[in-house]
Motif scaffolding. Structure first.
Motif, PDB file in Angstrom:
ATOM      1  N   GLY A 165       0.859  -1.198   0.000  1.00 21.73           N
ATOM      2  CA  GLY A 165       0.000   0.000   0.000  1.00 21.73           C
ATOM      3  C   GLY A 165       0.879   1.226   0.000  1.00 21.73           C
ATOM      4  N   ASP A 166       0.728   2.057   1.024  1.00 18.04           N
ATOM      5  CA  ASP A 166       1.557   3.249   1.095  1.00 18.04           C
ATOM      6  C   ASP A 166       2.482   3.226   2.290  1.00 18.04           C
ATOM      7  OD1 ASP A 166      -1.353   4.450  -0.057  1.00 18.04           O
ATOM      8  OD2 ASP A 166       0.503   4.844  -1.168  1.00 18.04           O
ATOM      9  N   LEU A 167       2.601   2.087   2.901  1.00 17.65           N
ATOM     10  CA  LEU A 167       3.499   1.992   4.058  1.00 17.65           C
ATOM     11  C   LEU A 167       4.928   2.231   3.594  1.00 17.65           C
ATOM     12  CD1 LEU A 167       1.901  -1.116   5.769  1.00 17.65           C
ATOM     13  CD2 LEU A 167       1.585   1.290   6.332  1.00 17.65           C
ATOM     14  N   GLU A 168       5.555   3.211   4.196  1.00 15.12           N
ATOM     15  CA  GLU A 168       6.868   3.639   3.691  1.00 15.12           C
ATOM     16  C   GLU A 168       8.007   2.780   4.179  1.00 15.12           C
ATOM     17  OE1 GLU A 168       4.480   6.663   5.824  1.00 15.12           O
ATOM     18  OE2 GLU A 168       6.366   5.829   6.596  1.00 15.12           O
ATOM     19  N   ASP A 169       7.747   1.924   5.148  1.00 12.10           N
ATOM     20  CA  ASP A 169       8.857   1.151   5.701  1.00 12.10           C
ATOM     21  C   ASP A 169       8.751  -0.338   5.381  1.00 12.10           C
ATOM     22  OD1 ASP A 169       7.580   0.540   9.034  1.00 12.10           O
ATOM     23  OD2 ASP A 169       6.567   0.807   7.099  1.00 12.10           O
ATOM     24  N   GLN A 170       7.888  -0.684   4.445  1.00 10.71           N
ATOM     25  CA  GLN A 170       7.704  -2.102   4.164  1.00 10.71           C
ATOM     26  C   GLN A 170       7.705  -2.392   2.678  1.00 10.71           C
ATOM     27  OE1 GLN A 170       4.388  -3.827   6.153  1.00 10.71           O
ATOM     28  NE2 GLN A 170       4.770  -2.684   8.051  1.00 10.71           N
ATOM     29  N   LEU A 171       8.158  -3.604   2.358  1.00  9.44           N
ATOM     30  CA  LEU A 171       8.079  -4.098   0.985  1.00  9.44           C
ATOM     31  C   LEU A 171       7.606  -5.546   1.077  1.00  9.44           C
ATOM     32  CD1 LEU A 171      11.373  -2.774  -0.650  1.00  9.44           C
ATOM     33  CD2 LEU A 171       9.047  -2.083  -1.229  1.00  9.44           C
ATOM     34  N   SER A 172       6.821  -5.942   0.106  1.00  7.92           N
ATOM     35  CA  SER A 172       6.337  -7.312   0.115  1.00  7.92           C
ATOM     36  C   SER A 172       7.078  -8.111  -0.948  1.00  7.92           C
ATOM     37  CB  SER A 172       4.828  -7.299  -0.168  1.00  7.92           C
ATOM     38  OG  SER A 172       4.426  -8.568  -0.594  1.00  7.92           O
ATOM     39  N   VAL A 173       7.637  -9.251  -0.561  1.00  7.64           N
ATOM     40  CA  VAL A 173       8.382 -10.104  -1.496  1.00  7.64           C
ATOM     41  C   VAL A 173       7.586 -11.374  -1.738  1.00  7.64           C
ATOM     42  CG1 VAL A 173      10.618 -11.148  -1.968  1.00  7.64           C
ATOM     43  CG2 VAL A 173      10.460  -9.282  -0.318  1.00  7.64           C
ATOM     44  N   ARG A 174       7.449 -11.701  -3.005  1.00  7.96           N
ATOM     45  CA  ARG A 174       6.743 -12.931  -3.371  1.00  7.96           C
ATOM     46  C   ARG A 174       7.587 -13.713  -4.348  1.00  7.96           C
ATOM     47  NH1 ARG A 174       1.638 -12.404  -1.337  1.00  7.96           N
ATOM     48  NH2 ARG A 174       1.341 -10.174  -1.129  1.00  7.96           N
ATOM     49  N   TRP A 175       7.545 -15.051  -4.252  1.00  7.82           N
ATOM     50  CA  TRP A 175       8.297 -15.861  -5.216  1.00  7.82           C
ATOM     51  C   TRP A 175       7.618 -17.206  -5.402  1.00  7.82           C
ATOM     52  CZ3 TRP A 175       9.800 -14.594  -0.312  1.00  7.82           C
ATOM     53  CH2 TRP A 175       9.879 -15.639   0.637  1.00  7.82           C
ATOM     54  N   SER A 176       8.103 -17.959  -6.380  1.00  4.94           N
ATOM     55  CA  SER A 176       7.567 -19.314  -6.576  1.00  4.94           C
ATOM     56  C   SER A 176       8.655 -20.307  -6.214  1.00  4.94           C
ATOM     57  CB  SER A 176       7.199 -19.562  -8.030  1.00  4.94           C
ATOM     58  OG  SER A 176       6.576 -18.445  -8.570  1.00  4.94           O
ATOM     59  N   SER A 177       8.251 -21.439  -5.735  1.00  6.29           N
ATOM     60  CA  SER A 177       9.246 -22.466  -5.400  1.00  6.29           C
ATOM     61  C   SER A 177       9.857 -22.977  -6.692  1.00  6.29           C
ATOM     62  CB  SER A 177       8.597 -23.606  -4.629  1.00  6.29           C
ATOM     63  OG  SER A 177       7.682 -24.288  -5.457  1.00  6.29           O
ATOM     64  N   PRO A 178      11.119 -23.390  -6.646  1.00  7.56           N
ATOM     65  CA  PRO A 178      11.774 -23.853  -7.873  1.00  7.56           C
ATOM     66  C   PRO A 178      10.988 -25.005  -8.490  1.00  7.56           C
ATOM     67  CG  PRO A 178      13.271 -23.948  -5.992  1.00  7.56           C
ATOM     68  CD  PRO A 178      11.980 -23.507  -5.467  1.00  7.56           C
ATOM     69  N   PRO A 179      10.666 -24.910  -9.756  1.00  8.77           N
ATOM     70  CA  PRO A 179       9.787 -25.896 -10.397  1.00  8.77           C
ATOM     71  C   PRO A 179      10.354 -27.311 -10.427  1.00  8.77           C
ATOM     72  CG  PRO A 179      10.723 -24.385 -12.012  1.00  8.77           C
ATOM     73  CD  PRO A 179      11.085 -23.855 -10.677  1.00  8.77           C
ATOM     74  N   ALA A 180      11.678 -27.463 -10.509  1.00 12.05           N
ATOM     75  CA  ALA A 180      12.268 -28.789 -10.684  1.00 12.05           C
ATOM     76  C   ALA A 180      11.931 -29.739  -9.539  1.00 12.05           C
ATOM     77  CB  ALA A 180      13.770 -28.677 -10.844  1.00 12.05           C
ATOM     78  N   LEU A 181      11.806 -29.202  -8.333  1.00 14.22           N
ATOM     79  CA  LEU A 181      11.573 -30.092  -7.204  1.00 14.22           C
ATOM     80  C   LEU A 181      10.129 -30.096  -6.736  1.00 14.22           C
ATOM     81  CD1 LEU A 181      14.788 -29.527  -5.108  1.00 14.22           C
ATOM     82  CD2 LEU A 181      14.253 -31.362  -6.681  1.00 14.22           C
ATOM     83  N   LYS A 182       9.267 -29.515  -7.565  1.00 14.17           N
ATOM     84  CA  LYS A 182       7.852 -29.401  -7.166  1.00 14.17           C
ATOM     85  C   LYS A 182       7.229 -30.730  -6.819  1.00 14.17           C
ATOM     86  CE  LYS A 182       5.867 -27.308 -10.340  1.00 14.17           C
ATOM     87  NZ  LYS A 182       4.951 -26.968 -11.394  1.00 14.17           N
ATOM     88  N   ASP A 183       7.592 -31.767  -7.565  1.00  8.42           N
ATOM     89  CA  ASP A 183       6.930 -33.049  -7.392  1.00  8.42           C
ATOM     90  C   ASP A 183       7.461 -33.847  -6.217  1.00  8.42           C
ATOM     91  OD1 ASP A 183       7.068 -33.368 -10.969  1.00  8.42           O
ATOM     92  OD2 ASP A 183       5.572 -32.399  -9.693  1.00  8.42           O
ATOM     93  N   PHE A 184       8.577 -33.404  -5.665  1.00 11.33           N
ATOM     94  CA  PHE A 184       9.146 -34.185  -4.575  1.00 11.33           C
ATOM     95  C   PHE A 184       8.726 -33.603  -3.245  1.00 11.33           C
ATOM     96  CE2 PHE A 184      11.442 -36.547  -7.540  1.00 11.33           C
ATOM     97  CZ  PHE A 184      11.913 -35.684  -8.481  1.00 11.33           C
ATOM     98  N   LEU A 185       8.364 -34.497  -2.343  1.00 17.40           N
ATOM     99  CA  LEU A 185       7.903 -34.017  -1.054  1.00 17.40           C
ATOM    100  C   LEU A 185       9.057 -33.373  -0.317  1.00 17.40           C
ATOM    101  CD1 LEU A 185       5.273 -35.811  -1.334  1.00 17.40           C
ATOM    102  CD2 LEU A 185       5.520 -36.140   1.101  1.00 17.40           C
ATOM    103  N   PHE A 186       8.988 -32.097  -0.128  1.00 16.94           N
ATOM    104  CA  PHE A 186       9.979 -31.511   0.748  1.00 16.94           C
ATOM    105  C   PHE A 186       9.490 -30.184   1.279  1.00 16.94           C
ATOM    106  CE2 PHE A 186      12.206 -28.083  -1.658  1.00 16.94           C
ATOM    107  CZ  PHE A 186      11.523 -28.195  -2.855  1.00 16.94           C
ATOM    108  N   GLN A 187       9.974 -29.841   2.424  1.00 16.28           N
ATOM    109  CA  GLN A 187       9.638 -28.528   2.953  1.00 16.28           C
ATOM    110  C   GLN A 187      10.835 -27.654   2.700  1.00 16.28           C
ATOM    111  OE1 GLN A 187      10.690 -30.218   6.244  1.00 16.28           O
ATOM    112  NE2 GLN A 187       8.980 -31.581   6.588  1.00 16.28           N
ATOM    113  N   ALA A 188      10.756 -26.895   1.640  1.00 22.12           N
ATOM    114  CA  ALA A 188      11.884 -26.043   1.321  1.00 22.12           C
ATOM    115  C   ALA A 188      12.039 -24.971   2.377  1.00 22.12           C
ATOM    116  CB  ALA A 188      11.665 -25.387  -0.029  1.00 22.12           C
ATOM    117  N   LYS A 189      13.268 -24.552   2.553  1.00 27.77           N
ATOM    118  CA  LYS A 189      13.503 -23.400   3.407  1.00 27.77           C
ATOM    119  C   LYS A 189      13.967 -22.289   2.501  1.00 27.77           C
ATOM    120  CE  LYS A 189      14.909 -25.038   7.893  1.00 27.77           C
ATOM    121  NZ  LYS A 189      16.047 -25.467   8.676  1.00 27.77           N
ATOM    122  N   TYR A 190      13.632 -21.076   2.868  1.00 26.26           N
ATOM    123  CA  TYR A 190      14.064 -19.952   2.053  1.00 26.26           C
ATOM    124  C   TYR A 190      14.831 -18.955   2.889  1.00 26.26           C
ATOM    125  CZ  TYR A 190      10.755 -21.797  -1.344  1.00 26.26           C
ATOM    126  OH  TYR A 190      10.087 -22.609  -2.213  1.00 26.26           O
TER     127      TYR A 190
END
Lengths: 392, 231
Positions: free
Chosen positions: A231-256
């Motif tokens: 919004g207009d909050l001057e001290d914040q930024l929102s980061v969004r990403w997608s998990s790497p596609p290659a490992l999508k099919d494997f059960l894992f809890q990725a850490k970022y």
């Protein structure tokens, strides 16, 4: 017609392939020897009888420099020897050039001396697998200095319980001491990996490293990293990403992990406890500043493994800027943290009390306060409309 | 182990006369009624091909200076000394020699000169590729690889010039066995030295050849075009 004939004759004589090959002018012994540093050598040069040269007509050079006559000895009418003591390591890996010359400087014969040390055990073997598809290993040579001789490295691997040795074929994929195994790798079973270093003076084998491919898995950096304003909050930024596609099919809890820095600074701030989410809000930022943000991924817990994987590379930096104004602190707050916590806490308590004791004010709550703040900033908003995600 | 590279062929007696054919063509075309869309692409192609080949030759000359410097440093002194001049040992000559009498060289027809260039560079490329694959640093190997690719381009470029001028390509010589490889490491170093030296001389001379050829071809093109425009 005559000219053409003359031309033909000329070419016949010109091409040395029609000259019968003559014997080499002289022979040096030993020819192309391999020696340990510090050893001594006596070399002899024997001139061919066709050349009518005597031992006293000859002299020696080593790497272009004339050797002292004091080290010579005539062993026969056409044989001159030279004594070399306490040899240093070869000046170049193609071998030191020991040359036998005739008095006028002409080269009669030469011998390449390979002087050096046997290789030392390669060390520090580290391996990683990209998406469990392959294995790349790198190592360091044992000697910090040189062996003076060209050293060949071979990476070998075998299944621990199975037996057959395999040799890695693709070298130098990740630096000069690295090798890449592209396929036919088994999971859930340990491999033995080692590196053999060999040169003209010997072979050295590294210690064996044992690993399971699943323990050294890394992946691609997260894709589609977007950074936008909140919004207009001057001290914040929102980061969004997608998990790497290659490992999508494997059960894992990725850490970022996220790292960010101000445009003109080289100091990265790391946000470590992002966990398994694919979004995060950076708070406590400076208003009206451009930030560079990167995200990376660790395929933690792949196939139920309790071990951490290997962090991927950082994603390409994404830039965004905060709107103008001020505040401060730090960290990743998925709930959208509010600074000036004391005021906020008090307000929360107040509204709680109001709800209990004042009837008909049910709409009053901390949410209303937040909305009021946003409205306040909107009405103050003016210039510097730098859109979020602008790459500068 | 270096692959078998074909040994030096005897120089074939030059046949054909390019100038004769050219003059005939010009005469024939000048007598034709002017064609509004005179297709000059054949002649134009030759001019451009020659220019490209000339440029490539100069580029290779420049590249070779750096490559030779690095490689000779790898061989070590005395090979990298400026006045180094070892004997050409009288073995069966592998590397085509560029040191033919200049007057004789200029006396050849264009076809013969182009053919000699084509054959020489094909063989030089073969020997260059056979230079020790383990040689020196990764940087040296990389430079060598890049140079070989460019030299391959030159061979093809010369073939292009020959075909655009209507000359047949020299038939590839079959590689006969038994060409002796250097029997010891020092002799191999000398072979490598001469390979680079000959390559330098060939490139230097080829540049002059293509420059001269360039000047021969365009005038005919200009004449033909004017004929077309006259109508």
């Amino acid at each position: 017609m005559i000219e053409k004939l003359l031309l033909l004759l000329f070419f016949f004589f010109f091409t040395p392939s029609f000259v019968s090959p003559a014997a080499d002018p002289a022979v040096i012994s030993p020819q192309d020897p391999t020696l340990l540093i510090g050893s001594s050598l006596v070399a002899t040069c024997t001139v061919s009888p066709d050349f009518h040269l005597k031992a006293e007509d000859l002299y020696w050079t080593l790497n272009g420099r004339r050797l002292p006559a004091a080290s010579y000895a005539a062993l026969g009418p056409t044989t001159l020897s030279v004594a070399l003591a306490r040899l240093n390591g070869s000046k170049q890996q193609s071998g030191d050039n020991l040359v036998c010359h005739s008095r006028d400087g002409g080269i009669l014969a030469g011998s390449c001396l390979y002087v050096g040390l046997p290789p030392e055990k390669p060390v520090n073997i580290t391996c990683w697998s990209k998406n469990m598809k392959d294995l790349t290993c790198k190592w360091a040579p044992g000697t910090e200095g040189e062996t003076f001789l060209h050293t060949n490295y071979t990476l070998k691997y075998k299944l621990r319980w199975y037996g057959r040795d395999n040799t890695c074929q693709e070298y130098h994929t990740a630096g000069p001491y690295s090798c890449h195994i592209p396929k036919d790798l088994a999971l859930f079973t340990p491999y033995e990996i080692w590196v053999e270093a060999s040169n003209r003076l010997g072979v050295a084998v590294s210690d064996v490293v044992m690993l399971d491919i699943l323990d050294v898995v890394t992946t691609d950096p997260p894709s589609d990293v977007h950074v936008s304003r909140v919004g207009d909050l001057e001290d914040q930024l929102s980061v969004r990403w997608s998990s790497p596609p290659a490992l999508k099919d494997f059960l894992f809890q990725a850490k970022y992990q996220i790292q960010y820095r101000v445009e003109d600074s080289s100091e990265w701030k790391v946000v470590d406890d992002v966990g398994n989410q694919t979004s995060c809000r950076l708070a406590g930022l400076r208003p009206g500043t451009v930030y560079f943000v990167q995200v990376r991924c660790n395929p933690f817990g792949i196939y139920g493994s309790k071990k951490a994987g290997i962090w991927s590379d950082w994603s390409n930096p994404t830039a965004a800027s905060t709107p103008r104004s001020e505040r401060a602190a730090g960290g990743c707050d998925p709930k959208g943290g509010e600074q000036n916590t004391t005021l906020r806490r008090e307000l929360k308590q107040f509204f709680g009390w109001v709800k209990k004791h004042a009837y008909g004010c049910s709409n009053l709550g901390i949410k209303l306060y937040d909305q009021w703040r946003v409205w306040l900033q909107k009405s103050h908003k003016t210039r510097n409309q730098v859109l979020p995600g602008d790459k500068l | 182990l270096s692959p078998l590279c074909p040994p030096s062929l005897r120089h074939r007696v030059p046949t054909g006369d390019s100038w004769g054919i050219f003059t005939f063509l010009c005469a024939a075309l000048c007598n034709l009624p002017a064609l509004p869309a005179l297709n000059c692409t054949e002649e134009l192609g030759a001019g451009q091909s020659i220019q490209k080949t000339y440029d490539l030759t100069r580029y290779l000359e420049h590249q070779l200076r750096t490559l030779a410097g690095t490689y000779l440093n790898y061989l070590g002194p005395p090979f990298n000394e400026p006045d180094f001049n070892p004997p050409r040992l009288a073995r069966v000559e592998r590397v085509p020699s560029a040191t033919v009498d200049l007057d004789l060289w200029r006396g050849l027809t264009d076809n013969a000169r182009l053919a000699a260039n084509y054959r020489a560079y094909s063989r030089l490329l073969c020997y260059l590729r056979a230079l020790d694959g383990q040689a020196g640093t990764a940087e040296l190997r990389h430079r060598l690889g890049h140079f070989c690719s460019s030299l391959q381009g030159l061979v093809l470029s010369i073939a292009g010039v020959m075909s655009s001028l209507g000359y047949p390509l020299p038939a590839g010589p079959p590689a006969p066995p038994g060409t002796p490889v250097a029997s010891n490491d020092f002799l191999k170093k000398m072979d490598d030295f001469w390979l680079l030296k000959e390559l330098q001389t060939w490139l230097w001379r080829s540049a002059k050849d293509f420059n001269r050829l360039k000047k021969k071809v365009p005038p005919a093109v200009v004449t033909l075009r004017l004929e077309a425009r006259g109508f």
